[in-house]
Motif scaffolding. Structure first.
Motif, short mmCIF file in Angstrom:
data_model
loop_
_atom_site.label_atom_id
_atom_site.label_comp_id
_atom_site.label_asym_id
_atom_site.label_seq_id
_atom_site.Cartn_x
_atom_site.Cartn_y
_atom_site.Cartn_z
N GLU A 2 64.36 -12.24 -84.71
CA GLU A 2 64.39 -12.50 -83.27
C GLU A 2 65.81 -12.37 -82.73
OE1 GLU A 2 60.82 -15.82 -83.65
OE2 GLU A 2 62.81 -16.43 -82.97
N ARG A 32 55.11 -13.45 -84.29
CA ARG A 32 55.68 -14.04 -85.51
C ARG A 32 55.56 -15.56 -85.48
NH1 ARG A 32 59.70 -16.44 -88.09
NH2 ARG A 32 60.46 -17.27 -86.11
N ARG A 33 55.88 -16.14 -84.31
CA ARG A 33 55.84 -17.59 -84.20
C ARG A 33 54.41 -18.13 -84.27
NH1 ARG A 33 60.77 -19.27 -80.10
NH2 ARG A 33 62.41 -18.78 -81.60
N LEU A 43 67.44 -15.26 -72.40
CA LEU A 43 68.08 -16.52 -72.08
C LEU A 43 68.95 -16.95 -73.25
CD1 LEU A 43 68.29 -18.56 -69.77
CD2 LEU A 43 66.77 -20.01 -71.07
N PRO A 48 63.66 -16.83 -66.55
CA PRO A 48 62.94 -15.56 -66.65
C PRO A 48 61.53 -15.79 -67.19
CG PRO A 48 64.64 -15.73 -68.35
CD PRO A 48 64.81 -16.91 -67.46
N GLU A 92 69.46 -17.62 -80.08
CA GLU A 92 68.87 -18.41 -81.15
C GLU A 92 67.54 -17.85 -81.60
OE1 GLU A 92 70.44 -22.90 -80.02
OE2 GLU A 92 68.42 -22.29 -79.50
N GLY A 93 67.13 -18.25 -82.79
CA GLY A 93 65.81 -17.89 -83.29
C GLY A 93 65.86 -17.53 -84.76
N ALA A 94 64.78 -16.92 -85.23
CA ALA A 94 64.76 -16.43 -86.60
C ALA A 94 65.60 -15.15 -86.65
CB ALA A 94 63.33 -16.14 -87.03
N GLU A 117 65.95 -22.06 -85.64
CA GLU A 117 65.99 -21.50 -86.99
C GLU A 117 67.37 -20.95 -87.32
OE1 GLU A 117 61.94 -19.40 -87.92
OE2 GLU A 117 62.19 -19.52 -85.75
N PRO A 125 60.62 -25.46 -84.89
CA PRO A 125 61.60 -24.72 -84.10
C PRO A 125 60.99 -23.55 -83.32
CG PRO A 125 61.87 -24.21 -86.43
CD PRO A 125 60.72 -25.17 -86.33
N GLN A 140 67.15 -9.73 -79.86
CA GLN A 140 67.84 -10.15 -78.63
C GLN A 140 69.25 -9.59 -78.55
OE1 GLN A 140 67.06 -14.44 -77.36
NE2 GLN A 140 66.24 -14.48 -79.43
#
Lengths: 477, 364
Positions: free
Chosen positions: A296, B228-229, A256, B172, A291-293, A228, B201, A300
């Motif tokens: 998120e 959320r996902r 990660l 992890p 990475e992510g929304a 995203e 995604p 991180q």
């Protein structure tokens, strides 16, 4: 770097071989004129050059097979070439060999979004693969820095990596199938749109075999849905040791990141002078991307920030916008250009266990003084893949040799620390004669046996990968 | 024979005067039965190196998998590929070992996202059929130095060499896990919805259709991220989904991983790796109970004993392995391969085991 003397018996048959090749290839696909051959005399390891006997640019698997049958029959070696971007001399021609380029084979043969695969001819560039699926929200993960130019054929030959392989793996983890033409012209299909091998994992063996087992003409690749979003944080430290400890803590905390890039002071300075990315004056700089929304990413980066602050960073800059992300990456991405601006440089590619980072950096610093040559370090910290750049002046006699000797010492150090000679560039001719530092004669013998099976006459890209001395009896047979 | 050092292992192979039956824990009894002297690797046990900050672990081939998993769990890490435990399915007992897992290239549901066992394997030490110790790969996760014999050893069922040590890259364990579960769906609808989910995604880490026809989709990540996902994925897919909490989700995936639905049921079990979009047609031709994993790319089929499933499937992209069933001479366990591949495989076997002493005939 020494190359074997060309075989006069083969050179004497040149005319005859060219006639045969002309009978199976379109006119434009056979290059024999010295001026035109010049364009193929080297790859990105430009210190070494040699004109091949001829260059062939077949347009299909069938034409490749026809060329291979002819060369096999005539006992003429073949050197495969993707786009010629190898930093290791993987595509360096020999005077008594035909150079086989896949540059005319660049079709996308199939895209299947439901099965998440793309099938291509291997002359296509790495970036064009992503280009073919990008609008549908997918990408091809391995991203070597030469991705605009480098061909999938070369990526497969060298098992190329990139900055994002901590999360997505290297070529071998994203390759599902190949069409391989063996030296005798046999066409073999390995893998496909399904996962894993029925018997032995020949696909895994072919990937990274540096064009010595066959010519890969078509490939099925795994494509992934685009994340995203992605944003980096830049963290500056006043010691490389602390930066290394911070990397280990980030990984141990269960985050990660998609990339963790590390630069040392000489590299930071050069990048800053060149690209004006706004990097602070410090000993070590990390760029960590997740990475992510949006939410998120915030979470991180927040966690990474917390960990980093425990190590007392000189500066911590979390990107809040695409513009800021670009600026943070700008310096890192222009590292090689920045170096090229000040000097000639040699780019190394050893990997070390992440825990040995401080020790290895300290030793490289000491050796730099001993050799009297400057080094800048930039590397993929998450996976321990280092790229020390040794600066030298190619116009000063003897300096290239000194630089090569220094490079060899650094790679030996990597092996000593528990790592390896090459993390993503491949052995080629560059690290060929250092292989015996990492491997016992038995280890090398086991690898050469594989070539015996695929190419019993040792005609494919023969004087690469293995120390010349070790491969001599086989090449002479 | 049960050597406890690599040197002893090499000596044992060198001295062999006839076929050796190479065995880790003996829990993955697959392939044509081999008769010969038993060579067990269980003595080559122990974790030799574990660096959580570098995501790497090195262990003797005979190390029990459970010991590895416990050590990793203590640091919040795991083997990414979720190896199948075959004991229930095959009715074997014993202790699964690292070497056996590698020799079988054993992977589970997360294979679609994190790769197979061979993708996490970064180094091996092994003894070839002549009794020579060979090392390939290493302990770093990015390594292209020389040919990749690591991949060749994974899934070679002890026919090219006896593993003595294996090195892995790790991941992890995410903070949270949840799964979505649908009502029963026919195979076409299930494969279509799994493809859509794997194309989002949201990093769906496993997609299966269980023996009751229900689609399972797994999400893993940080706490908020999974919640959320999960919502986003449901919105993207439409339809009704139950959300399974972490514990229920983990149990459901253990069931898919180990194919427990077929454990106590009669008949032969086949494992097919296919192009996912071809799965519905394959399932129709199989016409027997199935479990689909890998978004349809992996089909587990339970068929009547002795059935030649390959004959009923005709030509297809992929391969079928007969995982469970009384040996039948006319039914090769491993998928017969095209002539050029057979020639290469035979060539490799002749080079790595010239005397033909390592599990001869096991792979056909």
């Amino acid at each position: 770097m020494e190359m074997p003397a060309p075989n006069p018996a083969i050179l004497a048959r040149r005319g005859e071989v060219l006639d045969q090749l002309a009978s199976v290839l379109p006119r434009a696909a056979l290059i024999t004129d010295t001026t035109e051959l010049r364009a193929y005399e080297c790859d990105a390891l430009t210190a070494y050059r040699c004109l091949p006997m001829a260059v062939v640019l077949p347009g299909s698997t069938e034409e490749v097979a026809a060329v291979m049958r002819i060369c096999h029959g005539a006992g003429v070696p073949v050197g495969p070439r993707g786009s010629g971007t190898s930093l290791a001399g993987g595509a360096l021609p020999s005077e008594d060999a035909v150079l086989l380029g896949v540059a005319r084979m660049r079709e996308v043969l199939e895209v299947d979004l439901a099965d998440r695969i793309i099938r291509v001819q291997t002359g296509i560039t790495n970036l064009a693969v992503t280009g073919a699926v990008e609008e549908d929200g997918f990408f091809y993960a391995p991203d070597p820095s030469s991705q605009l130019a480098c061909a999938i054929a070369g990526n497969i030959a060298m098992n190329s990596g990139g900055a994002h392989c901590l999360k997505y793996g290297v070529t071998t983890n994203n390759l599902l199938g190949v069409t391989l033409v063996q030296m005798d012209g046999t066409v073999v299909e390995m893998g496909g749109a399904h996962l894993d091998a029925a018997g032995y994992d020949l696909l895994g063996l072919v990937c990274g075999s540096e064009g010595q087992l066959g010519v890969v003409t078509e490939a099925t690749l795994r494509i992934l849905p685009k994340p995203e979003g992605a944003r980096p944080v830049m963290i500056a430290f006043d010691s490389a040791e602390v930066a290394g400890a911070c990397v280990a803590d980030i990984i141990k905390a269960g985050v990660l990141p998609v990339a963790i890039e590390f630069m040392d002071r000489p590299c930071i300075r050069a990048c800053e002078d060149f690209a004006k990315a706004g990097y602070p004056d410090c000993e070590a700089l990390l760029i960590v991307e997740v990475e992510g929304a949006e939410a998120e990413i915030d979470a991180q980066l927040g966690l990474i920030g917390q960990i980093a602050r425990r190590h007392d960073p000189v500066e911590l800059r979390e990107s809040r916008s695409e513009d800021e992300s670009k600026r943070i990456w700008l310096g890192r991405k222009s590292a090689f250009g920045a170096m090229g601006n000040i000097n000639d440089y040699m780019c190394l590619d050893g990997t070390i266990p992440v825990s040995s980072l401080p020790f290895v950096l300290r030793r490289i610093g000491e050796m730099s003084t001993e050799f009297g040559l400057d080094v800048a370090n930039v590397f993929h910290a998450g996976d321990g893949n280092m790229h020390p750049l040794i600066l030298f002046d190619a116009n000063t006699p003897g300096e290239l040799e000194k630089c090569e000797a220094f490079g060899a010492e650094i790679l030996k150090l990597c092996v000593e620390a528990g790592g390896c000679l090459t993390g993503e560039h491949g052995v080629g001719i560059e690290k060929r004669d250092l292989m015996s530092v990492q491997f016992t004669p038995e280890d090398l013998e086991a690898q050469m046996r594989v070539k015996d099976v695929f190419d019993p006459g040792w005609l494919l890209n023969p004087a690469k990968v293995f120390p010349l001395e070790a491969s001599a009896p086989r090449r002479a047979a | 024979m049960r050597p406890v050092t690599e040197d002893d292992l090499a000596e044992a192979v060198r001295m062999a005067r006839g076929p050796l039956v190479v065995r880790g824990g003996g829990t993955r009894a697959i392939g044509r039965p081999v008769t010969g002297e038993l060579l067990e690797t269980g003595g080559l046990a122990g974790i030799t190196l574990y660096e959580p900050g570098a995501l790497t672990l090195v262990a003797g081939a005979g190390t029990p998998l459970a010991e590895i998993e416990a050590a990793l769990a203590a640091e919040g890490q795991r083997l990414p590929f979720e190896p199948i435990d075959m004991r229930a399915l095959l009715g074997t007992d014993g202790v699964p070992t690292v070497g056996g897992m590698v020799a079988a290239n054993a992977s589970g549901p997360r294979r679609v996202q994190a790769g197979a066992c061979r993708d996490s394997l970064i180094g091996v030490r092994f003894v070839d059929g002549s009794g020579t110790v060979i090392r390939n790969g290493g302990r770093v996760m990015k390594n292209v130095t020389g040919y990749d014999l690591v991949k060749l050893m994974a899934g070679s069922w002890g026919t090219l060499g006896v593993l003595s040590e294996c090195a892995f890259k790790l991941l992890p364990v995410p903070e949270a896990e949840a799964s979505l579960r649908s009502a029963a769906m026919d195979p076409s609808a299930a494969v279509a919805v799994m493809a859509r989910a794997l194309g989002t995604p949201y990093e769906v880490s496993a997609a299966a259709r269980d023996s009751d026809g229900r689609v399972l989709l797994r999400l893993e990540g940080f706490g908020d991220q999974v919640a959320r996902r999960s919502a986003a994925l449901q919105a993207a897919l439409g339809g009704d989904w139950d959300v399974l909490d972490a514990e229920t989700s983990a149990g459901a995936w253990r069931g898919v991983r180990d194919v427990t639905a077929f454990a106590d049921a009669p008949g032969d079990v086949w494992r097919l790796s296919v192009r996912p979009s071809a799965a519905p047609e394959m399932v129709a031709r199989i016409d027997a109970p199935v479990v689909l994993d890998w978004g349809g790319g992996l089909i587990w089929a339970r068929v009547e004993a002795g059935r030649d499933l390959r004959a009923d499937l005709g030509q297809f992209q992929g391969h079928a392995t007969r995982i469970r069933g009384e040996p039948v001479a006319a039914l090769p366990v491993f998928q017969p391969e095209p002539a050029p591949v057979v020639a290469l495989a035979a060539g490799l076997r002749a080079k790595f085991d010239p005397r033909g002493v390592l599990n001869p005939g096991l792979m056909g």
